[in-house]
Design a protein around this motif. Structure first.
Motif, short mmCIF file in Angstrom:
data_model
loop_
_atom_site.label_atom_id
_atom_site.label_comp_id
_atom_site.label_asym_id
_atom_site.label_seq_id
_atom_site.Cartn_x
_atom_site.Cartn_y
_atom_site.Cartn_z
N GLY A 43 -11.16 21.00 5.93
CA GLY A 43 -11.74 22.32 5.67
C GLY A 43 -12.72 22.78 6.72
N SER A 44 -12.81 24.09 6.86
CA SER A 44 -13.61 24.70 7.93
C SER A 44 -15.08 24.81 7.58
N TRP A 45 -15.91 24.87 8.63
CA TRP A 45 -17.33 25.19 8.50
C TRP A 45 -17.72 26.30 9.47
N ASN A 46 -16.77 26.69 10.32
CA ASN A 46 -17.09 27.61 11.41
C ASN A 46 -16.03 28.72 11.55
N ARG A 47 -15.68 29.30 10.42
CA ARG A 47 -14.75 30.42 10.42
C ARG A 47 -15.25 31.44 9.41
N SER A 48 -15.08 32.74 9.71
CA SER A 48 -15.63 33.78 8.84
C SER A 48 -15.03 33.70 7.43
N LYS A 49 -13.73 33.37 7.34
CA LYS A 49 -13.09 33.14 6.05
C LYS A 49 -12.66 31.68 6.00
N PRO A 50 -13.18 30.90 5.05
CA PRO A 50 -12.87 29.47 5.01
C PRO A 50 -11.37 29.19 4.91
N VAL A 51 -10.94 28.12 5.57
CA VAL A 51 -9.54 27.68 5.52
C VAL A 51 -9.51 26.16 5.40
N GLY A 52 -8.36 25.64 5.01
CA GLY A 52 -8.20 24.20 4.84
C GLY A 52 -8.47 23.80 3.41
N PHE A 53 -9.17 22.68 3.22
CA PHE A 53 -9.50 22.17 1.88
C PHE A 53 -8.23 21.97 1.04
N LYS A 54 -7.23 21.31 1.64
CA LYS A 54 -5.96 21.13 0.95
C LYS A 54 -5.16 20.04 1.66
N VAL A 55 -4.03 19.69 1.07
CA VAL A 55 -3.08 18.75 1.67
C VAL A 55 -1.75 19.47 1.82
N GLN A 56 -1.12 19.31 2.98
CA GLN A 56 0.19 19.92 3.21
C GLN A 56 1.22 18.85 3.55
N ARG A 57 2.46 19.18 3.21
CA ARG A 57 3.60 18.36 3.60
C ARG A 57 4.18 18.97 4.88
N ILE A 58 4.32 18.14 5.91
CA ILE A 58 4.94 18.57 7.17
C ILE A 58 6.38 18.11 7.15
N ARG A 59 7.30 19.04 7.10
CA ARG A 59 8.73 18.70 7.05
C ARG A 59 9.24 18.29 8.44
N PHE A 60 10.07 17.27 8.46
CA PHE A 60 10.72 16.81 9.70
C PHE A 60 12.23 16.84 9.50
N LEU A 61 12.93 17.20 10.54
CA LEU A 61 14.39 17.19 10.55
C LEU A 61 14.85 16.59 11.87
N ASN A 62 15.68 15.55 11.79
CA ASN A 62 16.13 14.85 13.00
C ASN A 62 14.94 14.41 13.86
N GLY A 63 13.87 13.99 13.18
CA GLY A 63 12.72 13.45 13.89
C GLY A 63 11.77 14.46 14.46
N LYS A 64 11.97 15.76 14.16
CA LYS A 64 11.11 16.80 14.72
C LYS A 64 10.52 17.65 13.59
N PRO A 65 9.27 18.13 13.75
CA PRO A 65 8.65 18.96 12.71
C PRO A 65 9.31 20.33 12.61
N THR A 66 9.56 20.78 11.38
CA THR A 66 10.24 22.06 11.19
C THR A 66 9.42 23.06 10.38
#
Length: 391
Positions: free
Chosen positions: A322-345
């Motif tokens: 999560g952010s501390w230095n952005r006008s509108k806070p972002v982050g504070f979560k967990v995401q799944r990064i999808r991979f296909l054939n070994g590369k992020p999609t």
């Protein structure tokens, strides 16, 4: 707290117009760059058990409290004995155990203490490895999960500076990899090991710089189908709301990933001075571009792939602190990064709900995924360990 600072980088032209030296260290950039920097900490809310109902997970999954009252838990490592947690602020390591098999860790032991700033943790061949910003230590894992026979392997990693949170793990090649962040927000390092990934041969003690130009890659792991190393790098601060992005890199031996003169896909940082004897643009030509980019200032911490035999095999999870230095806070979560054939999609939400407008009740930090696909997430703001699993 919300305050803004406007920084202006102005070129020094007149004093150098007659000089033949055009690319020496310390010469300001030619461009005039105006930066609006915001300090904005979302208000902290103390945790209440009912807050778990505010969290959202994918359909078919459920989230619950596996343990609470843990102080400031950071990195996680799951073993058959239980789940280990490092706590840099108290300088210790906890072992949490589920004695009755109800999915909650009701027994907590301190298995290592008096290790100031301990953060990185990994296990190999019945031995536990722990590190802080300078030291790498090794312990024997006893029956029941306690530790003994402490051994200090080395104590000369670069001084902590701004990024003391070393992380480490063993690769498929049996070598130990340690991420060493930059010593400051945005500077040319004097120590060659700063802003790098180092490789350590535990049998000989020899260590080399495996990859460089990595500002602060706290979370990294090997993709199970390809055995390739991937890591989430933290972008620089104080350069505006949306640049530089957080980035995912395919980390390869001998490669440079751009910091401190470039981010993402070779995007030159125009606020930086030129390196000695070269221009930023020329220097960046030989660096590696990122493989994927994400919203600036979300602050990646934990990053781990789902094991080969589990659900979502080959995809990864990243905890955005999560952010501390952005006008509108972002982050504070967990995401799944999808991979296909070994590369992020692409990326999709996995655990959300900590951030509510100008308040937040959690900051995801460590990630651990069991062979069965159960996910554990530590929250170092409210001392909670979450368990996410399929129904």
């Amino acid at each position: 707290m919300n305050s803004k600072t406007i920084l202006k980088i102005i070129p020094l032209v007149a004093a150098l117009s007659y000089s033949h030296v055009t690319a020496q260290r310390g010469i300001p950039p030619k461009d005039v760059v105006t930066i609006t920097h915001t300090t904005n900490y979302p208000e902290h809310l103390d945790f209440l058990p009912e807050m778990v109902n505010l969290l959202k997970v994918p359909e078919g999954w459920t989230v619950s409290i596996a343990a609470s009252g843990l102080g400031k838990p950071r990195m996680l490592y799951h073993t058959p004995d239980g789940i280990y947690i490092t706590r840099r602020d108290t300088g210790d390591v906890l072992l949490l155990q589920d004695i009755n098999g109800d999915g909650k860790f009701e027994q907590i032991k301190t298995v290592a203490a008096e290790f100031k700033g301990v953060h990185g943790i990994t296990v190999k061949d019945g031995l536990m490895y722990l590190c802080n910003n300078n030291e790498l230590r090794r312990y024997k894992i006893n029956q029941g999960g306690t530790l003994s026979d402490k051994e200090m392997l080395f104590d000369d990693m670069p001084s902590a500076g701004q990024h003391p949170n070393r992380t480490m793990d063993f690769g498929p090649d049996g070598k130990l990899y340690i991420s060493i962040g930059t010593l400051c927000n945005d500077c040319k390092e004097s120590d060659r090991e700063a802003a790098t990934m180092i490789q350590v041969d535990i049998s000989t003690g020899k260590r080399i710089i495996f990859a460089s130009g990595l500002r602060n890659t706290i979370g990294f792991d090997w993709q199970p189908q390809t055995n390739e190393l991937w890591g989430m790098d933290n972008g620089g601060d104080a350069k505006g709301d949306d640049w530089p992005p957080e980035e995912l890199n395919n980390i390869k031996e001998g490669k440079n990933y751009g910091y401190p003169f470039a981010y993402a896909k070779k995007e030159v940082d125009k606020t930086r001075e030129d390196p000695a004897g070269n221009s930023k643009e020329k220097w960046v030509e030989t660096t590696e571009p990122s493989s994927a980019e994400y919203q600036a200032h979300m602050a990646p911490i934990g990053f781990q792939f789902f094991p080969a035999e589990s659900v979502f095999s080959g995809d990864a999870l990243v905890s955005w602190h999560g952010s501390w230095n952005r006008s509108k806070p972002v982050g504070f979560k967990v995401q799944r990064i999808r991979f296909l054939n070994g590369k992020p999609t692409g990326a999709e939400e996995f655990l959300t709900g900590f951030l509510k407008g100008k308040t937040r009740f959690g900051r995801p930090a460590g990630v651990a995924i069991t062979k069965a696909g159960i996910v554990y997430i530590s929250d170092d703001a409210n001392g909670v360990l979450y368990s996410i699993k399929q129904k």
